[in-house]
Design an enzyme around this catalytic site. Structure first.
Site, PDB file in Angstrom:
ATOM      1  N   LEU A  61      28.747  61.928  69.750  1.00 43.88           N
ATOM      2  CA  LEU A  61      29.333  61.350  68.536  1.00 43.88           C
ATOM      3  C   LEU A  61      28.326  61.403  67.397  1.00 43.88           C
ATOM      4  CD1 LEU A  61      31.531  58.181  68.318  1.00 43.88           C
ATOM      5  CD2 LEU A  61      29.832  58.655  66.570  1.00 43.88           C
TER       6      LEU A  61
ATOM      7  N   HIS B 155      18.285  53.452  70.383  1.00 40.05           N
ATOM      8  CA  HIS B 155      17.751  53.720  69.057  1.00 40.05           C
ATOM      9  C   HIS B 155      18.381  52.735  68.076  1.00 40.05           C
ATOM     10  CE1 HIS B 155      17.134  55.944  65.267  1.00 40.05           C
ATOM     11  NE2 HIS B 155      16.158  56.568  65.894  1.00 40.05           N
TER      12      HIS B 155
END
Length: 336
Positions: free
Chosen positions: A127, A231
């Site tokens: 994505l 992240h």
């Protein structure tokens, strides 16, 4: 301005390549390499052309299209069964408890074990939303449209599904986890290993990586600190996955240590709760929802305002136009 999710085509290559250059590394499913992207689109075309509804080694690539300009501004992917061409490796974080009677002390040691536990699962991944479009819930549309695709084509997907989240990458594009563990055995930087993996798969990990468990106490403090952390740009994605029913069970990515989220496919919220209904009317009002229709190459998904009342299902005019449906057509929908 209207956006629509649709099946990727070969002529989307340049748009995908331009977006791949914006990922900043650590994004194996969208490498900035035209040859690899072309191969991915070819595999996707084969999957869309498949008429056998069974769990095979397929990849479906979806794109987010601006219907006013025809530009592709995002992408996502579905893998029907991981670990078929190459083993699907993860590290599993576990704890070993030991007790010494002489010292009257109990020691608990965390270990990372190389495993293929998740082989055979389906996977949602790849994505990426163009930085210029990160408003208006388009990331949510990209993510959840995959579950409506799964609901439409349930026979293509396994009973378990996973999502790998990118781990911590430093400002120089390196990975503290890689530097503290795998990098010591391979003599290459994280960027080099990540790029090689994107092009050739991760079999080299199995060939060269030690097979015995690794005690995390032996790693650097920087490597230990990032195990299982997403992240910063992926924190919202992690919350979204948790809202869908995914859980982190101690599996982490072998390259950057990012968390792997796992769920039962039929228990994923957007798969389980989406509803089918025929359009009875077109008009204003209703709740903002994801609406989908069509199978395989004809699959489409958009945001629409939908109300399902005593008079049947009503969809707003713009949503119906973007989706390409009219009164009497059946759609699959779920509230945003």
């Amino acid at each position: 301005m209207s956006f629509r999710i649709r099946a990727a085509r070969s002529d989307d290559l340049q748009h995908l390549y331009e977006m791949a250059k914006l990922t900043g590394g650590g994004f194996t499913n969208l490498p900035a390499d035209k040859k690899s992207l072309t191969a991915k689109l070819e595999r996707s075309a084969e999957a869309y052309a498949s008429t056998d509804e069974e769990v095979g080694d397929h990849i479906f690539v979806l794109v987010l299209e601006n219907t006013d300009t025809g530009e592709v501004r995002g992408t996502s992917q579905l893998f029907t069964k991981v670990g078929q061409k190459w083993p699907f490796y993860s590290y599993r974080l576990s704890t070993l408890t030991q007790h010494s009677q002489e010292l009257d002390r109990t020691f608990r040691a965390e270990m990372l074990s190389l495993t293929t536990d998740l082989e055979g699962s389906s996977e949602v991944g790849g994505l990426f939303l163009h930085p210029g479009e990160r408003a208006g819930g388009l990331g949510l549309l990209l993510a959840r449209s995959r579950y409506l695709f799964i609901r439409q084509h349930r026979g293509h997907f396994g009973d378990r599904i996973l999502a790998e989240l990118r781990g911590i990458i430093d400002e120089a594009g390196g990975s503290p986890f890689w530097d503290g563990l795998a990098g010591r055995f391979f003599g290459m930087s994280f960027q080099e290993a990540d790029y090689f993996n994107a092009l050739n798969g991760n079999q080299f990990i199995a060939d060269l990586m030690p097979k015995h468990p690794i005690y995390t106490a032996m790693l650097s403090e920087a490597a230990r600190a990032v195990i299982g952390l997403p992240h910063p740009s992926g924190r919202a994605a992690m919350r979204m996955l948790e809202n869908e029913g995914y859980r982190y069970n101690g599996y982490v990515d072998i390259f950057d240590g990012g968390p792997t989220m796992v769920a039962r496919t039929d228990n994923v919220g957007s798969v389980k709760n989406a509803q089918y209904a025929k359009i009875a009317s077109i008009g204003d009002g209703g709740a903002k929802s994801l609406a989908a229709c069509g199978e395989l190459t004809d699959f489409r998904c958009v945001y629409a305002y939908i109300e399902n009342g005593d008079d049947g299902l009503k969809i707003d005019a713009e949503g119906a136009k973007t989706l390409g449906v009219s009164v009497g057509d059946e759609i699959l929908y779920i509230e945003r």
